[in-house]
Design a protein around this motif. Structure first.
Motif, PDB file in Angstrom:
ATOM      1  N   LEU A   1       0.798  -1.222   0.000  1.00 57.58           N
ATOM      2  CA  LEU A   1       0.000   0.000   0.000  1.00 57.58           C
ATOM      3  C   LEU A   1       0.831   1.273   0.000  1.00 57.58           C
ATOM      4  N   ALA A   2       2.143   1.168   0.110  1.00 59.33           N
ATOM      5  CA  ALA A   2       2.976   2.363   0.276  1.00 59.33           C
ATOM      6  C   ALA A   2       2.875   3.301  -0.923  1.00 59.33           C
ATOM      7  N   LYS A   3       2.721   2.757  -2.122  1.00 60.01           N
ATOM      8  CA  LYS A   3       2.686   3.578  -3.325  1.00 60.01           C
ATOM      9  C   LYS A   3       1.278   4.051  -3.693  1.00 60.01           C
ATOM     10  N   MET A   4       0.251   3.596  -2.950  1.00 65.42           N
ATOM     11  CA  MET A   4      -1.127   3.995  -3.263  1.00 65.42           C
ATOM     12  C   MET A   4      -1.423   5.361  -2.644  1.00 65.42           C
ATOM     13  N   LYS A   5      -2.120   6.205  -3.374  1.00 64.92           N
ATOM     14  CA  LYS A   5      -2.475   7.539  -2.878  1.00 64.92           C
ATOM     15  C   LYS A   5      -3.708   7.493  -1.987  1.00 64.92           C
ATOM     16  N   THR A   6      -4.659   6.594  -2.312  1.00 66.91           N
ATOM     17  CA  THR A   6      -5.887   6.488  -1.536  1.00 66.91           C
ATOM     18  C   THR A   6      -6.526   5.133  -1.842  1.00 66.91           C
ATOM     19  N   GLY A   7      -7.530   4.768  -1.043  1.00 67.52           N
ATOM     20  CA  GLY A   7      -8.295   3.544  -1.281  1.00 67.52           C
ATOM     21  C   GLY A   7      -7.637   2.271  -0.804  1.00 67.52           C
ATOM     22  N   GLY A   8      -6.580   2.378  -0.021  1.00 70.22           N
ATOM     23  CA  GLY A   8      -5.943   1.164   0.478  1.00 70.22           C
ATOM     24  C   GLY A   8      -6.789   0.481   1.543  1.00 70.22           C
ATOM     25  N   CYS A   9      -6.735  -0.845   1.552  1.00 70.97           N
ATOM     26  CA  CYS A   9      -7.546  -1.612   2.526  1.00 70.97           C
ATOM     27  C   CYS A   9      -6.771  -2.852   2.957  1.00 70.97           C
ATOM     28  N   ILE A  10      -6.766  -3.091   4.257  1.00 73.14           N
ATOM     29  CA  ILE A  10      -6.186  -4.301   4.837  1.00 73.14           C
ATOM     30  C   ILE A  10      -7.306  -5.018   5.573  1.00 73.14           C
ATOM     31  N   LEU A  11      -7.558  -6.275   5.171  1.00 71.72           N
ATOM     32  CA  LEU A  11      -8.608  -7.081   5.789  1.00 71.72           C
ATOM     33  C   LEU A  11      -7.955  -8.164   6.634  1.00 71.72           C
ATOM     34  N   ILE A  12      -8.266  -8.146   7.923  1.00 71.97           N
ATOM     35  CA  ILE A  12      -7.768  -9.181   8.848  1.00 71.97           C
ATOM     36  C   ILE A  12      -8.926 -10.132   9.117  1.00 71.97           C
ATOM     37  N   ARG A  13      -8.741 -11.380   8.709  1.00 70.95           N
ATOM     38  CA  ARG A  13      -9.808 -12.377   8.796  1.00 70.95           C
ATOM     39  C   ARG A  13      -9.317 -13.532   9.665  1.00 70.95           C
ATOM     40  N   ILE A  14     -10.099 -13.889  10.695  1.00 77.37           N
ATOM     41  CA  ILE A  14      -9.736 -14.988  11.600  1.00 77.37           C
ATOM     42  C   ILE A  14     -10.917 -15.950  11.635  1.00 77.37           C
ATOM     43  N   TYR A  15     -10.631 -17.251  11.422  1.00 79.06           N
ATOM     44  CA  TYR A  15     -11.685 -18.265  11.453  1.00 79.06           C
ATOM     45  C   TYR A  15     -11.041 -19.619  11.771  1.00 79.06           C
ATOM     46  N   THR A  16     -11.893 -20.562  12.035  1.00 81.02           N
ATOM     47  CA  THR A  16     -11.432 -21.926  12.340  1.00 81.02           C
ATOM     48  C   THR A  16     -11.639 -22.810  11.136  1.00 81.02           C
ATOM     49  N   HIS A  17     -10.820 -23.866  11.091  1.00 77.83           N
ATOM     50  CA  HIS A  17     -10.895 -24.817   9.996  1.00 77.83           C
ATOM     51  C   HIS A  17     -10.962 -26.230  10.581  1.00 77.83           C
ATOM     52  N   VAL A  18     -11.031 -27.221   9.702  1.00 73.13           N
ATOM     53  CA  VAL A  18     -11.144 -28.606  10.160  1.00 73.13           C
ATOM     54  C   VAL A  18      -9.929 -28.989  10.996  1.00 73.13           C
ATOM     55  N   ASN A  19     -10.133 -30.038  11.805  1.00 71.45           N
ATOM     56  CA  ASN A  19      -9.059 -30.581  12.654  1.00 71.45           C
ATOM     57  C   ASN A  19      -8.553 -29.541  13.661  1.00 71.45           C
ATOM     58  N   ASN A  20      -9.485 -28.679  14.157  1.00 67.46           N
ATOM     59  CA  ASN A  20      -9.131 -27.705  15.203  1.00 67.46           C
ATOM     60  C   ASN A  20      -7.945 -26.843  14.788  1.00 67.46           C
TER      61      ASN A  20
END
Length: 620
Positions: free
Chosen positions: A518-537
């Protein structure tokens, strides 16, 4: 000399080393094995002799049936030629219907009446049938003119008609061709008789012609060969199962529907016919003797299968009793030999067993010493002491390894732990607050949270909500630096708030997304942090950005004096904490990059909830 030396080395290599096995080997080699080989040889010779005698008689029976088949076909052709020359038959086929003669039924079939007046042609057909007894009872005559009359020597089925007879493929082909007669091995049966007589017929079709060589009728002589085979087989000396294979290898006859004919019978028959030696084969899977004979005029194979258990049952039972007795005698000798020598060899075998278990049981094994004396007792005590010393050595190595790992982990954390910066930040914070610069003070507070967490070396794993608070503080600092060019979003379930994650594990991923995406972007940058569980714990933590992606190569910073250690540091900490059960990967997207971290799901709800901790809560 070289040959004698090599032979001696070979004898020494195969000679048993222990006294117990030497005695057993001598008895086995000099008495048991020769006697056993002799009995097996005698048993094999007797079985082969009987197999040969049985197969020879079986082959004679097959050859007799083959010869009878050929004779019956010749008789059928001879009878057809004689019928064609009968003046009564020729006259009846050429003249118009006599009003005084017996009229056919609606089907056009004239069959034996059983009593009363018989039709003249039916009588002639009956005479020819009886003339060839006993085979004649399996021969059936059908004679048709070309005016809708069908004369038969048998009782036809209710659905049989003149039209169905003339529509048969064999009849059509014969009238369309130039041959005067034809053999058909699967002609349709139209008789009302028993099960065997109602099976497909071997039929001779012959066109009757007058003196001008014009067709005036058609004769069919049908041979119900399955009924004939059943009757003749009962008179043979050897009772066995019989089969007939046609040219395609399909079974067209079997004397016993539940027989055990081998699946590869076609290959067996071909081998027998091609062989110049014996004409039989012992099939082990079905335990039977198989003979075959080729009927060339019909392109059929006549097969006989004799079950060996019928004849060899008593012989094998006697041999089985012998082998049981022989086995019991051998077992008794082995028991006596091993019992005498067990007092010497048993402790050594126990020592061997314990030595093989020492790795599997992590050196936690020992030999009981209560029942041993002398040298055996000394060996047992020495082994127990060795196992105890190895256990202590392994425990000491484990402790040292854990200490090395702890020191290494702390060294990695210290790369992010500049203690002096926290006190400096407090000084800067009070200085900017005194001048009314709230934004700079907020930056100092956020940075203080990060430094405070890194300075806490007591816990390697923290709650997820604490880690997310650190990310918020770090994102606030970076947003101030990049003039609010991006936003950070969070997607996770509230039930994962107290999942345990490595301290400062998301921060390097967010830092990587900002600096390289995102360093070179002037605007509209977005960081999505997603946490979830999956099979086998499994707990999955993802940091996704919409920046430049993995292919982007930023220019080197000339003011940067040390190498980037964020991702490498995180990977090494994951390795130390979770070994091979944690993983970190970078995935290039159509736009941006996805960093995915996978680790075991550990939930640790606190006993009580406290307030947020930050730099203001501590006196520095």
């Amino acid at each position: 000399m070289v040959g004698v030396s090599s032979l001696n080395r070979l004898i020494r290599s195969i000679q048993p080393n222990s006294l117990k096995y030497r005695l057993f080997f001598a008895f086995l080699l000099l008495i048991i094995l020769p006697f056993f080989a002799l009995q097996v040889r005698n048993h094999t010779q007797v079985e082969r002799l009987y197999e040969y005698r049985i197969s020879e008689q079986s082959q004679n029976q097959l050859d007799q049936m083959k010869q009878s088949f050929e004779q019956i076909k010749s008789q059928m052709l001879l009878a057809a030629l004689q019928l064609e020359k009968e003046s009564t038959v020729q006259a009846a086929l050429k003249k118009e219907t006599d009003p005084g003669a017996m009229l056919p039924s609606q089907s056009g079939i004239i069959a034996p009446a059983g009593s009363g007046k018989e039709d003249g042609i039916v009588e002639i057909l009956t005479v020819f049938k009886n003339r060839m007894l006993p085979v004649g009872e399996h021969l059936h005559y059908s004679l048709t003119d070309l005016r809708g009359h069908l004369y038969v020597s048998y009782e036809p089925k209710s659905n049989a008609t003149y039209g169905t007879f003339m529509e048969q493929p064999a009849v059509k082909n014969l009238f369309a061709g130039q041959e005067p007669y034809a053999w058909v091995t699967d002609a349709t049966n139209d008789m009302q008789t028993n099960a065997y007589e109602s099976s497909p017929l071997i039929s001779l079709y012959m066109v009757f012609k007058d003196e001008d060589n014009h067709a005036v009728g058609l004769l069919r002589v049908g041979f119900a060969y399955q009924g004939w085979l059943k009757k003749n087989m009962s008179n043979f000396l050897i009772q066995q199962d019989y089969y007939i294979l046609n040219e395609t290898g399909r079974v067209v006859y079997e004397s016993r529907p539940d027989g055990m004919l081998p699946e590869d019978i076609g290959a067996i028959v071909k081998r027998q016919q091609d062989s110049l030696g014996r004409k039989y084969e012992v099939h082990e899977a079905t335990s039977s003797i198989i003979n075959s004979s080729y009927i060339g005029s019909m392109n059929w194979y006549l097969i006989a299968q004799f079950p060996l258990e019928v004849f060899f049952g008593d012989i094998r039972s006697m041999n089985q009793q012998f082998f049981i007795t022989f086995g019991l005698f051998t077992l008794l000798f082995i028991i006596i030999t091993f019992f005498i020598l067990s007092t010497i060899t048993r402790p050594l075998m126990l020592l061997k067993k314990k030595m093989s278990e020492i790795i599997v049981k992590n050196f936690l094994t020992s030999i009981p010493t209560d029942n041993y004396k002398g040298e055996i007792l000394e060996i047992a005590v020495t082994f127990n002491n060795m196992a105890k010393d190895l256990t202590q050595l392994v425990d000491r190595l484990k402790v040292e390894e854990r200490q090395k790992e702890a020191i290494r982990f702390q060294m990695l954390l210290q790369q992010m732990n500049p203690h002096f910066l926290l006190n400096t930040l407090n000084t800067i914070k009070w200085n900017v607050l005194s001048k009314g610069d709230q934004a700079s003070a907020d930056i100092c507070i956020s940075l203080g949270k990060l430094l405070e967490t890194s300075l806490n070396s007591e816990a390697d794993l923290i709650h997820l909500h604490d880690e997310l608070e650190l990310i918020e503080a770090y994102a606030a600092i970076q947003n101030f630096r990049y003039d609010q060019r991006f936003e950070v979003r969070y997607e996770y379930e509230d039930s994962l708030r107290y999942a345990l994650v490595p301290k400062l594990s998301l921060q390097p991923l967010v830092e990587n997304a900002i600096q390289h995406g995102l360093a070179k972007m002037k605007t509209g940058g977005c960081i999505l942090i997603r946490i979830y569980t999956h099979v086998n714990n499994r707990l999955i933590l993802e940091v996704e950005d919409n920046g430049a992606g993995l292919s982007y190569k930023p220019s080197a910073d000339p003011l940067r004096k040390r190498s980037r250690i964020g991702l490498k540091n995180l990977k090494e900490r994951l390795q130390l904490l979770f070994r091979t059960t944690a993983d970190l990967e970078l995935i290039e997207l159509d736009r941006g990059t996805l960093a995915r971290m996978s680790l075991p799901l550990l939930i640790s709800p606190p006993y009580e909830h406290g307030g947020q901790t930050h730099v203001e809560d501590h006196n520095r």
